[in-house]
Design a protein around this motif. Sequence first.
Motif, mmCIF file in Angstrom:
data_model
loop_
_atom_site.group_PDB
_atom_site.id
_atom_site.type_symbol
_atom_site.label_atom_id
_atom_site.label_comp_id
_atom_site.label_asym_id
_atom_site.label_seq_id
_atom_site.Cartn_x
_atom_site.Cartn_y
_atom_site.Cartn_z
ATOM 1 N N PHE A 26 -1.127 -4.708 1.068
ATOM 2 C CA PHE A 26 -0.353 -3.435 0.405
ATOM 3 C C PHE A 26 0.939 -3.822 -0.222
ATOM 4 C CE2 PHE A 26 2.025 0.434 0.991
ATOM 5 C CZ PHE A 26 1.132 1.225 0.660
ATOM 6 N N GLU A 27 1.270 -3.261 -0.993
ATOM 7 C CA GLU A 27 2.627 -3.204 -1.783
ATOM 8 C C GLU A 27 2.958 -1.998 -2.004
ATOM 9 O OE1 GLU A 27 6.006 -5.191 -3.045
ATOM 10 O OE2 GLU A 27 4.012 -6.235 -2.314
ATOM 11 N N GLY A 28 3.789 -1.174 -1.599
ATOM 12 C CA GLY A 28 4.343 0.295 -1.772
ATOM 13 C C GLY A 28 5.957 0.269 -1.955
ATOM 14 N N LYS A 29 6.329 1.210 -2.033
ATOM 15 C CA LYS A 29 7.679 1.614 -2.185
ATOM 16 C C LYS A 29 8.552 1.231 -1.208
ATOM 17 C CE LYS A 29 10.805 5.756 -3.147
ATOM 18 N NZ LYS A 29 11.059 6.929 -3.214
ATOM 19 N N TRP A 30 7.704 1.465 0.247
ATOM 20 C CA TRP A 30 8.819 1.506 1.329
ATOM 21 C C TRP A 30 8.132 0.090 2.289
ATOM 22 C CZ3 TRP A 30 12.936 4.296 1.791
ATOM 23 C CH2 TRP A 30 12.796 5.626 0.774
ATOM 24 N N TYR A 31 7.039 -0.274 2.038
ATOM 25 C CA TYR A 31 6.474 -1.231 3.115
ATOM 26 C C TYR A 31 5.326 -2.278 2.161
ATOM 27 C CZ TYR A 31 7.830 2.067 6.798
ATOM 28 O OH TYR A 31 8.444 2.844 7.547
ATOM 29 N N ARG A 32 5.213 -3.533 2.624
ATOM 30 C CA ARG A 32 4.359 -4.272 2.150
ATOM 31 C C ARG A 32 3.873 -5.303 3.101
ATOM 32 N NH1 ARG A 32 9.328 -7.069 1.309
ATOM 33 N NH2 ARG A 32 9.240 -9.071 1.708
ATOM 34 N N ALA A 33 2.535 -5.531 2.897
ATOM 35 C CA ALA A 33 1.652 -6.570 3.964
ATOM 36 C C ALA A 33 0.766 -7.296 3.205
ATOM 37 C CB ALA A 33 1.051 -5.722 4.981
ATOM 38 N N LYS A 34 0.550 -8.531 3.429
ATOM 39 C CA LYS A 34 -0.445 -9.580 2.603
ATOM 40 C C LYS A 34 -1.088 -10.246 3.618
ATOM 41 C CE LYS A 34 -0.321 -13.531 -0.450
ATOM 42 N NZ LYS A 34 0.687 -14.328 -1.298
ATOM 43 N N ASP A 35 -2.543 -9.830 3.365
ATOM 44 C CA ASP A 35 -3.544 -10.300 4.245
ATOM 45 C C ASP A 35 -3.274 -10.185 5.575
ATOM 46 O OD1 ASP A 35 -6.022 -11.387 4.759
ATOM 47 O OD2 ASP A 35 -5.350 -13.361 4.746
ATOM 48 N N ALA A 36 -2.876 -9.179 6.472
ATOM 49 C CA ALA A 36 -2.294 -8.994 7.799
ATOM 50 C C ALA A 36 -3.076 -9.134 8.869
ATOM 51 C CB ALA A 36 -1.432 -7.860 7.798
ATOM 52 N N ILE A 37 -2.971 -10.005 9.679
ATOM 53 C CA ILE A 37 -3.840 -10.303 10.637
ATOM 54 C C ILE A 37 -3.377 -9.757 11.873
ATOM 55 C CG2 ILE A 37 -4.842 -12.086 12.176
ATOM 56 C CD1 ILE A 37 -4.293 -14.206 9.662
ATOM 57 N N ASN A 38 -4.399 -9.279 12.837
ATOM 58 C CA ASN A 38 -4.042 -8.558 13.930
ATOM 59 C C ASN A 38 -5.044 -9.068 15.089
ATOM 60 O OD1 ASN A 38 -2.905 -6.921 15.813
ATOM 61 N ND2 ASN A 38 -4.076 -4.841 15.119
ATOM 62 N N GLU A 39 -4.699 -10.214 15.686
ATOM 63 C CA GLU A 39 -5.391 -10.653 16.766
ATOM 64 C C GLU A 39 -4.770 -10.902 17.941
ATOM 65 O OE1 GLU A 39 -8.739 -10.956 16.764
ATOM 66 O OE2 GLU A 39 -9.268 -10.614 14.556
ATOM 67 N N PRO A 40 -5.109 -10.737 19.437
ATOM 68 C CA PRO A 40 -6.499 -10.499 19.526
ATOM 69 C C PRO A 40 -6.695 -8.905 19.541
ATOM 70 C CG PRO A 40 -5.399 -10.810 21.485
ATOM 71 C CD PRO A 40 -4.360 -11.088 20.563
ATOM 72 N N ARG A 41 -7.896 -8.292 19.445
ATOM 73 C CA ARG A 41 -8.109 -6.959 19.936
ATOM 74 C C ARG A 41 -9.437 -7.098 20.571
ATOM 75 N NH1 ARG A 41 -8.982 -8.131 14.823
ATOM 76 N NH2 ARG A 41 -11.150 -7.213 14.930
#
Length: 328
Positions: free
Chosen positions: A156-171
Amino acid sequence: MTIKLGLHIPNFTFPGTAKDIFANVVAQARAAEAAGFDTVTVMDHFYQLPGLGKPEEPMLEAYTTLGALAASTSTIQLATLVTGNTYRNPAHLAKAVTTLDVVSGGRAFLGIGAGWYELEHEALGFEFGTFTDRFERLAEALEIIHPMLRGERPTFEGKWYRAKDAINEPRIRDDLPIMLGGSGEQKTFRLAAKHADHLNIVGAGPSELPRKLEVLAERCAEIGRDPATLKTSTMVRACVAEDGEKARQLQRAHFAKLGVDLDALSPEERAARTAGQYVGTVDEVVEAIKSEVLSTGVGGVTLYLLGGDGNEPQAVRLVGEALAPLIA
């Protein structure tokens, strides 16, 4: 995820020293769990709020507290009511709440809102911005958080935040719930309809709830969502004791701490100051909540107890045992 009966703990000013604070919080959470509450929430603030106390009064950091409560309880859901989006990077927040879910064995959910307490932002160096800024930031944050809680890797590329292939482990699950908190019909309700599993309608009195629920259904209809899939609850404030006069004394003490003498106010001023508060015996408070709040069609209540006299666990037990059967 739903909240039928939640206990909100917004106050950490108890008798004793700082070493005694968390023991009181644990006692309240355990009393809530035993009495039939399904959720315990804490505030995500760094200073005490106006209307509850002075800024310098004790305030525990939310996610540290919730992690410790996860180890001190076994069945009750745990969350903030609500996380101020402005205080954390959204990917960091997704990681924090997912970790809480792992630690608690699947009992966490994310409560989130736009943020509003300007004093904290100014004092601690968080960017506050305008009302529009904060809701733009919340909308962008949810575009990152929502997929991360579902096992996706957002870019995601926005005005306020960005992320690139953001991983969230463990779940331990791919459907960790999101709850928005607020009463704004244009912004909060639209974001809730798009992203949330639950909406806690904060800041609206019982007389406003039927209209709020109607508008929320309209916001769901605008995007083709079944309103029944978006659960609701509302905040209720109470002073409860086995003796009604004791409860009223707790209410007076609460206002005295804020520099307000309730007995010196005119009836009109007193009514305005105490609007939305339920004060009395357990039976009196429960009947009022049943007739004035639950009758509106809202799905559940989140209760917070005014007072801070050290007897909170007993009050939690009394009101929980009386209320839980009504909203099971």
